[in-house]
Design a protein around this motif. Structure first.
Motif, PDB file in Angstrom:
ATOM      1  N   LEU A 182       0.843  -1.185   0.000  1.00 37.44           N
ATOM      2  CA  LEU A 182       0.000   0.000   0.000  1.00 37.44           C
ATOM      3  C   LEU A 182       0.886   1.245   0.000  1.00 37.44           C
ATOM      4  CD1 LEU A 182      -2.470  -1.155   2.792  1.00 37.44           C
ATOM      5  CD2 LEU A 182      -2.797  -1.295   0.298  1.00 37.44           C
ATOM      6  N   TYR A 183       0.285   2.394  -0.173  1.00 37.04           N
ATOM      7  CA  TYR A 183       0.996   3.674  -0.185  1.00 37.04           C
ATOM      8  C   TYR A 183       1.780   3.898   1.101  1.00 37.04           C
ATOM      9  CZ  TYR A 183       1.529   8.737  -0.920  1.00 37.04           C
ATOM     10  OH  TYR A 183       2.023  10.003  -1.096  1.00 37.04           O
ATOM     11  N   PRO A 240      19.115  -4.850   1.180  1.00 37.80           N
ATOM     12  CA  PRO A 240      18.053  -4.103   0.510  1.00 37.80           C
ATOM     13  C   PRO A 240      17.788  -2.769   1.209  1.00 37.80           C
ATOM     14  CG  PRO A 240      17.097  -5.814   1.861  1.00 37.80           C
ATOM     15  CD  PRO A 240      18.593  -5.995   1.931  1.00 37.80           C
ATOM     16  N   LEU A 241      17.207  -1.849   0.470  1.00 38.42           N
ATOM     17  CA  LEU A 241      16.739  -0.582   1.016  1.00 38.42           C
ATOM     18  C   LEU A 241      15.423  -0.853   1.725  1.00 38.42           C
ATOM     19  CD1 LEU A 241      16.655   2.604   1.082  1.00 38.42           C
ATOM     20  CD2 LEU A 241      15.397   2.432  -1.072  1.00 38.42           C
ATOM     21  N   THR A 242      15.276  -0.360   2.949  1.00 38.51           N
ATOM     22  CA  THR A 242      14.008  -0.444   3.663  1.00 38.51           C
ATOM     23  C   THR A 242      13.419   0.957   3.676  1.00 38.51           C
ATOM     24  OG1 THR A 242      14.806  -2.253   5.041  1.00 38.51           O
ATOM     25  CG2 THR A 242      12.890  -1.054   5.853  1.00 38.51           C
ATOM     26  N   CYS A 243      12.195   1.092   3.186  1.00 33.93           N
ATOM     27  CA  CYS A 243      11.594   2.423   3.059  1.00 33.93           C
ATOM     28  C   CYS A 243      10.083   2.320   3.090  1.00 33.93           C
ATOM     29  CB  CYS A 243      12.037   3.066   1.760  1.00 33.93           C
ATOM     30  SG  CYS A 243      11.571   2.093   0.308  1.00 33.93           S
ATOM     31  N   ILE A 244       9.452   3.458   3.291  1.00 36.89           N
ATOM     32  CA  ILE A 244       7.992   3.551   3.183  1.00 36.89           C
ATOM     33  C   ILE A 244       7.695   3.969   1.753  1.00 36.89           C
ATOM     34  CG2 ILE A 244       5.923   4.726   4.037  1.00 36.89           C
ATOM     35  CD1 ILE A 244       7.400   4.993   6.737  1.00 36.89           C
ATOM     36  N   VAL A 245       6.712   3.339   1.138  1.00 37.69           N
ATOM     37  CA  VAL A 245       6.402   3.555  -0.274  1.00 37.69           C
ATOM     38  C   VAL A 245       6.213   5.030  -0.599  1.00 37.69           C
ATOM     39  CG1 VAL A 245       4.716   3.088  -2.086  1.00 37.69           C
ATOM     40  CG2 VAL A 245       5.482   1.232  -0.601  1.00 37.69           C
ATOM     41  N   LEU A 255       6.067   0.774  -6.977  1.00 40.68           N
ATOM     42  CA  LEU A 255       5.992  -0.120  -5.818  1.00 40.68           C
ATOM     43  C   LEU A 255       4.558  -0.507  -5.471  1.00 40.68           C
ATOM     44  CD1 LEU A 255       8.790   1.386  -3.561  1.00 40.68           C
ATOM     45  CD2 LEU A 255       8.813  -0.830  -4.749  1.00 40.68           C
ATOM     46  N   GLN A 256       3.588   0.341  -5.784  1.00 44.28           N
ATOM     47  CA  GLN A 256       2.190   0.017  -5.519  1.00 44.28           C
ATOM     48  C   GLN A 256       1.591  -0.910  -6.580  1.00 44.28           C
ATOM     49  OE1 GLN A 256      -0.241   3.426  -3.673  1.00 44.28           O
ATOM     50  NE2 GLN A 256       1.380   4.434  -4.859  1.00 44.28           N
ATOM     51  N   ARG A 257       2.375  -1.268  -7.586  1.00 49.26           N
ATOM     52  CA  ARG A 257       1.915  -2.191  -8.634  1.00 49.26           C
ATOM     53  C   ARG A 257       2.702  -3.508  -8.626  1.00 49.26           C
ATOM     54  NH1 ARG A 257       0.794   2.874 -10.401  1.00 49.26           N
ATOM     55  NH2 ARG A 257      -1.023   3.159 -11.737  1.00 49.26           N
ATOM     56  N   THR A 281      11.380  -7.188  -2.296  1.00 53.19           N
ATOM     57  CA  THR A 281      11.661  -8.423  -1.571  1.00 53.19           C
ATOM     58  C   THR A 281      10.686  -8.716  -0.441  1.00 53.19           C
ATOM     59  OG1 THR A 281      13.283  -7.286  -0.200  1.00 53.19           O
ATOM     60  CG2 THR A 281      14.105  -8.423  -2.144  1.00 53.19           C
ATOM     61  N   SER A 282      10.147  -7.656   0.179  1.00 50.21           N
ATOM     62  CA  SER A 282       9.194  -7.924   1.266  1.00 50.21           C
ATOM     63  C   SER A 282       8.395  -6.686   1.618  1.00 50.21           C
ATOM     64  CB  SER A 282       9.918  -8.439   2.519  1.00 50.21           C
ATOM     65  OG  SER A 282      10.694  -7.402   3.103  1.00 50.21           O
ATOM     66  N   ILE A 283       7.269  -6.928   2.298  1.00 50.09           N
ATOM     67  CA  ILE A 283       6.514  -5.869   2.956  1.00 50.09           C
ATOM     68  C   ILE A 283       6.800  -6.058   4.429  1.00 50.09           C
ATOM     69  CG2 ILE A 283       4.244  -4.914   3.470  1.00 50.09           C
ATOM     70  CD1 ILE A 283       3.299  -6.065   0.769  1.00 50.09           C
ATOM     71  N   VAL A 284       7.499  -5.098   5.034  1.00 47.58           N
ATOM     72  CA  VAL A 284       7.903  -5.211   6.423  1.00 47.58           C
ATOM     73  C   VAL A 284       6.704  -4.965   7.336  1.00 47.58           C
ATOM     74  CG1 VAL A 284       9.442  -4.291   8.218  1.00 47.58           C
ATOM     75  CG2 VAL A 284      10.243  -4.489   5.848  1.00 47.58           C
ATOM     76  N   GLU A 285       5.944  -3.914   7.022  1.00 47.72           N
ATOM     77  CA  GLU A 285       4.712  -3.648   7.773  1.00 47.72           C
ATOM     78  C   GLU A 285       3.752  -2.875   6.898  1.00 47.72           C
ATOM     79  OE1 GLU A 285       5.643   0.161  10.495  1.00 47.72           O
ATOM     80  OE2 GLU A 285       6.861  -1.581  10.986  1.00 47.72           O
ATOM     81  N   GLU A 286       2.463  -3.127   7.093  1.00 47.33           N
ATOM     82  CA  GLU A 286       1.403  -2.471   6.285  1.00 47.33           C
ATOM     83  C   GLU A 286       1.082  -1.127   6.886  1.00 47.33           C
ATOM     84  OE1 GLU A 286      -0.803  -3.857   3.726  1.00 47.33           O
ATOM     85  OE2 GLU A 286       0.278  -5.712   3.536  1.00 47.33           O
TER      86      GLU A 286
END
Length: 188
Positions: free
Chosen positions: A83-84, A117-122, A138-140, A183-188
């Motif tokens: 998600l965004y 990997p880079l960890t970031c918020i979309v 990233l949202q697609r 690679t992953s979604i760390v948290e929604e």
């Protein structure tokens, strides 16, 4: 009279040498905006002619006058889509349309166990002035997918030159190509 005849070749030589000034060499970023726009236009032509069936495209919500082109290098039809506001991890390698690499967080042909990997918020790419097109891509993408993404300069850093904290330089109007793997979604 003979002295005057000897002066004529010297005069001609002087004229020839003065008219043979070196033409300045074209700079690396000369005519940069036009070259980047021509690159994007060529992608549009390939897409419309369907000469490369793996080339896909969409109009991003943040600027529907532009087009983001991409190819799926690794697909995953069952992976989750962020998600965004999701926090994600992403591997990436960025190049200009010339092939010159400007940034990466993996070193081999594909990300390996020694790469981080880079960890970031979309949404951070729109909010913090980064490559805004990343938010759209990233949202697609689905977790596990790897895309080769072609961003027009309007969805990158815009028309102004950018200098990073590390001294790196990005010329204005730079279209960018990113090899990205979600690679992953760390948290929604």
């Amino acid at each position: 009279m003979k002295k005057k005849l000897y002066l004529i070749p010297l005069l001609l030589l002087a004229v020839v040498l003065s008219s043979c000034q070196e033409t300045p060499e074209a700079g690396k970023y000369d005519n940069w905006q036009a070259r980047n726009e021509a690159f994007t236009d060529s992608l549009q032509q390939v897409y419309e002619a369907k000469t490369d069936p793996s080339l896909l495209a969409f109009h991003p919500m943040i600027d529907q006058r532009t087009t983001i082109f991409y190819k799926k290098k690794l697909a995953n039809d069952t992976g989750a889509i962020p998600l965004y506001t999701s926090k994600v991890t992403v591997f990436y390698r960025g190049t200009y349309f010339t092939g010159e690499m400007f940034d990466e967080n993996f070193t081999g042909q594909k990300p390996g166990s020694f790469d981080s990997p880079l960890t970031c918020i979309v949404d951070q790419f729109v909010v913090k002035g980064g490559v805004a097109g990343w938010t759209e891509v990233l949202q697609r993408m689905r977790v596990g997918e790897r895309w080769l993404v072609y961003f027009p300069w309007q969805l990158c850093y815009g028309a102004n030159n950018q200098t990073g904290d590390d001294g790196s330089f990005v010329p204005g109007c730079s279209s960018m190509i990113f090899d990205m793997q979600l690679t992953s979604i760390v948290e929604e």
